[in-house]
Design a protein around this motif. Structure first.
Motif, mmCIF file in Angstrom:
data_model
loop_
_atom_site.group_PDB
_atom_site.id
_atom_site.type_symbol
_atom_site.label_atom_id
_atom_site.label_comp_id
_atom_site.label_asym_id
_atom_site.label_seq_id
_atom_site.Cartn_x
_atom_site.Cartn_y
_atom_site.Cartn_z
ATOM 1 N N GLU A 166 -93.557 -30.943 -21.443
ATOM 2 C CA GLU A 166 -94.129 -31.428 -22.844
ATOM 3 C C GLU A 166 -94.625 -29.963 -23.470
ATOM 4 O OE1 GLU A 166 -97.030 -34.864 -24.865
ATOM 5 O OE2 GLU A 166 -96.777 -34.821 -22.688
ATOM 6 N N PHE A 167 -95.475 -29.224 -22.454
ATOM 7 C CA PHE A 167 -96.218 -28.171 -23.023
ATOM 8 C C PHE A 167 -95.269 -27.381 -23.742
ATOM 9 C CE2 PHE A 167 -97.408 -23.855 -22.245
ATOM 10 C CZ PHE A 167 -98.947 -23.855 -22.317
ATOM 11 N N LEU A 168 -94.154 -26.847 -23.248
ATOM 12 C CA LEU A 168 -93.528 -25.927 -23.662
ATOM 13 C C LEU A 168 -92.601 -26.632 -24.983
ATOM 14 C CD1 LEU A 168 -91.488 -24.677 -20.410
ATOM 15 C CD2 LEU A 168 -93.126 -23.644 -21.943
ATOM 16 N N MET A 169 -92.507 -28.026 -24.960
ATOM 17 C CA MET A 169 -91.585 -28.512 -26.255
ATOM 18 C C MET A 169 -92.779 -28.325 -27.383
ATOM 19 S SD MET A 169 -91.778 -31.438 -28.255
ATOM 20 C CE MET A 169 -92.864 -32.612 -27.281
ATOM 21 N N LEU A 170 -94.220 -28.946 -27.191
ATOM 22 C CA LEU A 170 -95.206 -28.801 -28.057
ATOM 23 C C LEU A 170 -95.090 -27.211 -28.586
ATOM 24 C CD1 LEU A 170 -97.663 -31.242 -26.610
ATOM 25 C CD2 LEU A 170 -96.397 -31.613 -28.695
ATOM 26 N N LEU A 171 -95.208 -26.251 -27.836
ATOM 27 C CA LEU A 171 -95.491 -24.877 -27.946
ATOM 28 C C LEU A 171 -94.317 -24.475 -29.051
ATOM 29 C CD1 LEU A 171 -97.009 -22.148 -28.048
ATOM 30 C CD2 LEU A 171 -95.622 -21.725 -25.615
ATOM 31 N N GLY A 172 -93.019 -24.909 -28.719
ATOM 32 C CA GLY A 172 -91.763 -24.644 -29.429
ATOM 33 C C GLY A 172 -92.077 -25.190 -30.886
ATOM 34 N N VAL A 173 -92.386 -26.321 -31.073
ATOM 35 C CA VAL A 173 -92.732 -26.965 -32.549
ATOM 36 C C VAL A 173 -93.672 -26.167 -33.430
ATOM 37 C CG1 VAL A 173 -93.537 -28.898 -33.485
ATOM 38 C CG2 VAL A 173 -92.128 -29.341 -31.660
ATOM 39 N N LYS A 174 -94.947 -25.728 -32.605
ATOM 40 C CA LYS A 174 -95.783 -25.112 -33.279
ATOM 41 C C LYS A 174 -95.533 -23.645 -33.597
ATOM 42 C CE LYS A 174 -98.705 -28.452 -33.435
ATOM 43 N NZ LYS A 174 -98.820 -29.201 -34.857
ATOM 44 N N ARG A 175 -94.684 -22.961 -32.598
ATOM 45 C CA ARG A 175 -94.023 -21.598 -33.176
ATOM 46 C C ARG A 175 -93.251 -21.716 -34.368
ATOM 47 N NH1 ARG A 175 -94.741 -17.282 -29.443
ATOM 48 N NH2 ARG A 175 -94.052 -16.249 -31.181
ATOM 49 N N ARG A 176 -92.441 -22.564 -34.309
ATOM 50 C CA ARG A 176 -91.467 -22.869 -35.500
ATOM 51 C C ARG A 176 -92.156 -22.926 -36.891
ATOM 52 N NH1 ARG A 176 -88.390 -25.219 -31.289
ATOM 53 N NH2 ARG A 176 -89.153 -27.495 -31.835
ATOM 54 N N ARG A 177 -93.291 -23.403 -36.713
ATOM 55 C CA ARG A 177 -94.121 -23.975 -37.887
ATOM 56 C C ARG A 177 -94.925 -22.451 -38.192
ATOM 57 N NH1 ARG A 177 -96.109 -30.009 -36.773
ATOM 58 N NH2 ARG A 177 -93.893 -31.080 -37.231
ATOM 59 N N GLY A 178 -94.871 -21.724 -37.419
ATOM 60 C CA GLY A 178 -95.772 -20.497 -37.983
ATOM 61 C C GLY A 178 -96.814 -20.185 -37.225
ATOM 62 N N TYR A 179 -97.237 -20.901 -36.018
ATOM 63 C CA TYR A 179 -98.481 -20.306 -35.230
ATOM 64 C C TYR A 179 -98.178 -19.311 -34.310
ATOM 65 C CZ TYR A 179 -100.748 -24.837 -36.526
ATOM 66 O OH TYR A 179 -101.417 -25.857 -36.937
ATOM 67 N N LEU A 180 -99.088 -18.237 -34.129
ATOM 68 C CA LEU A 180 -98.761 -16.962 -33.458
ATOM 69 C C LEU A 180 -99.965 -16.952 -32.356
ATOM 70 C CD1 LEU A 180 -97.810 -14.863 -36.439
ATOM 71 C CD2 LEU A 180 -96.248 -15.618 -34.719
ATOM 72 N N PRO A 181 -99.607 -16.409 -31.486
ATOM 73 C CA PRO A 181 -100.683 -16.036 -30.248
ATOM 74 C C PRO A 181 -101.711 -15.059 -30.679
ATOM 75 C CG PRO A 181 -98.499 -15.963 -29.230
ATOM 76 C CD PRO A 181 -98.465 -16.040 -30.880
ATOM 77 N N VAL A 182 -102.983 -15.329 -30.407
ATOM 78 C CA VAL A 182 -103.948 -14.443 -30.928
ATOM 79 C C VAL A 182 -104.028 -13.272 -29.945
ATOM 80 C CG1 VAL A 182 -106.442 -14.194 -31.507
ATOM 81 C CG2 VAL A 182 -105.211 -16.377 -32.071
ATOM 82 N N VAL A 183 -104.333 -11.939 -30.212
ATOM 83 C CA VAL A 183 -104.166 -10.828 -29.317
ATOM 84 C C VAL A 183 -105.657 -10.424 -29.563
ATOM 85 C CG1 VAL A 183 -103.384 -8.492 -29.010
ATOM 86 C CG2 VAL A 183 -101.837 -10.328 -29.773
ATOM 87 N N LYS A 184 -106.197 -10.488 -28.476
ATOM 88 C CA LYS A 184 -107.702 -9.748 -28.243
ATOM 89 C C LYS A 184 -107.868 -8.197 -28.344
ATOM 90 C CE LYS A 184 -109.907 -13.903 -26.594
ATOM 91 N NZ LYS A 184 -110.914 -14.533 -25.939
ATOM 92 N N THR A 185 -108.689 -7.500 -28.817
ATOM 93 C CA THR A 185 -108.895 -6.242 -28.628
ATOM 94 C C THR A 185 -109.938 -6.002 -27.828
ATOM 95 O OG1 THR A 185 -110.003 -6.050 -30.618
ATOM 96 C CG2 THR A 185 -107.721 -5.501 -30.854
ATOM 97 N N GLY A 186 -110.037 -5.088 -27.405
ATOM 98 C CA GLY A 186 -111.092 -4.471 -26.381
ATOM 99 C C GLY A 186 -112.526 -4.978 -26.688
ATOM 100 N N ASP A 187 -112.885 -4.748 -28.278
ATOM 101 C CA ASP A 187 -114.177 -5.007 -28.519
ATOM 102 C C ASP A 187 -114.385 -6.642 -28.920
ATOM 103 O OD1 ASP A 187 -112.499 -4.774 -30.551
ATOM 104 O OD2 ASP A 187 -113.633 -4.280 -32.170
ATOM 105 N N GLN A 188 -113.490 -7.431 -28.850
ATOM 106 C CA GLN A 188 -113.510 -8.834 -28.949
ATOM 107 C C GLN A 188 -113.868 -9.512 -27.757
ATOM 108 O OE1 GLN A 188 -109.962 -9.934 -30.804
ATOM 109 N NE2 GLN A 188 -110.623 -10.154 -32.890
ATOM 110 N N ALA A 189 -113.501 -8.796 -26.405
ATOM 111 C CA ALA A 189 -113.694 -9.434 -25.155
ATOM 112 C C ALA A 189 -115.077 -10.047 -24.684
ATOM 113 C CB ALA A 189 -113.058 -8.394 -24.020
#
Length: 132
Positions: free
Chosen positions: A109-132
């Motif tokens: 179910e995790f992978l199914m929901l992730l696939g649905v959200k990715r198709r709708r334009g959701y993207l992973p957030v990339v943290k830089t060194g100063d955001q950690a």
């Protein structure tokens, strides 16, 4: 006058400690984490890989700034729970928890929901060194 009533006794070939051990080994265990020496069911064991992701969808033209977070966790009863959180970035959002008997079902179910959200334009957030 002193009257002594004798109770029937059970004679066994076991010592007192062996008898206690036999009594504690019941077929119905009241807890998955019992001290009876019973084997812990497979679904209670720790997950090999923690499943957790945070994704966002931003569109300045439409005034959209949304987040979606998914994680699989083990609850106190040893069941796998899929925790979903979503809402506008900067708010607490909403949360829904769904319980699964097996880790495999929760991951599916995790992978199914992730696939649905990715198709709708959701993207992973990339943290830089100063955001950690």
């Amino acid at each position: 006058m002193l009257i002594i009533l004798a109770e029937p006794t059970l004679t066994t070939n076991f010592s007192a400690t062996e008898t206690i051990t036999i009594v504690n080994q019941s077929a119905t265990i009241d807890s998955y984490l019992s001290l009876d020496g019973a084997r812990v069911p497979r679904q209670i064991r720790r997950m090999i890989t923690p499943y957790r992701i945070y994704i966002e969808r931003k569109d300045a033209a439409r005034g959209m700034a949304r987040f979606y977070a998914l994680s699989i966790e083990t609850n106190l009863f040893g069941e796998m729970t899929l925790v979903r959180r979503w809402g506008r970035i900067g708010t607490g959002g909403r949360q829904r928890v769904r319980t699964h008997d097996r880790e495999h079902d929760a991951v599916r179910e995790f992978l199914m929901l992730l696939g649905v959200k990715r198709r709708r334009g959701y993207l992973p957030v990339v943290k830089t060194g100063d955001q950690a």
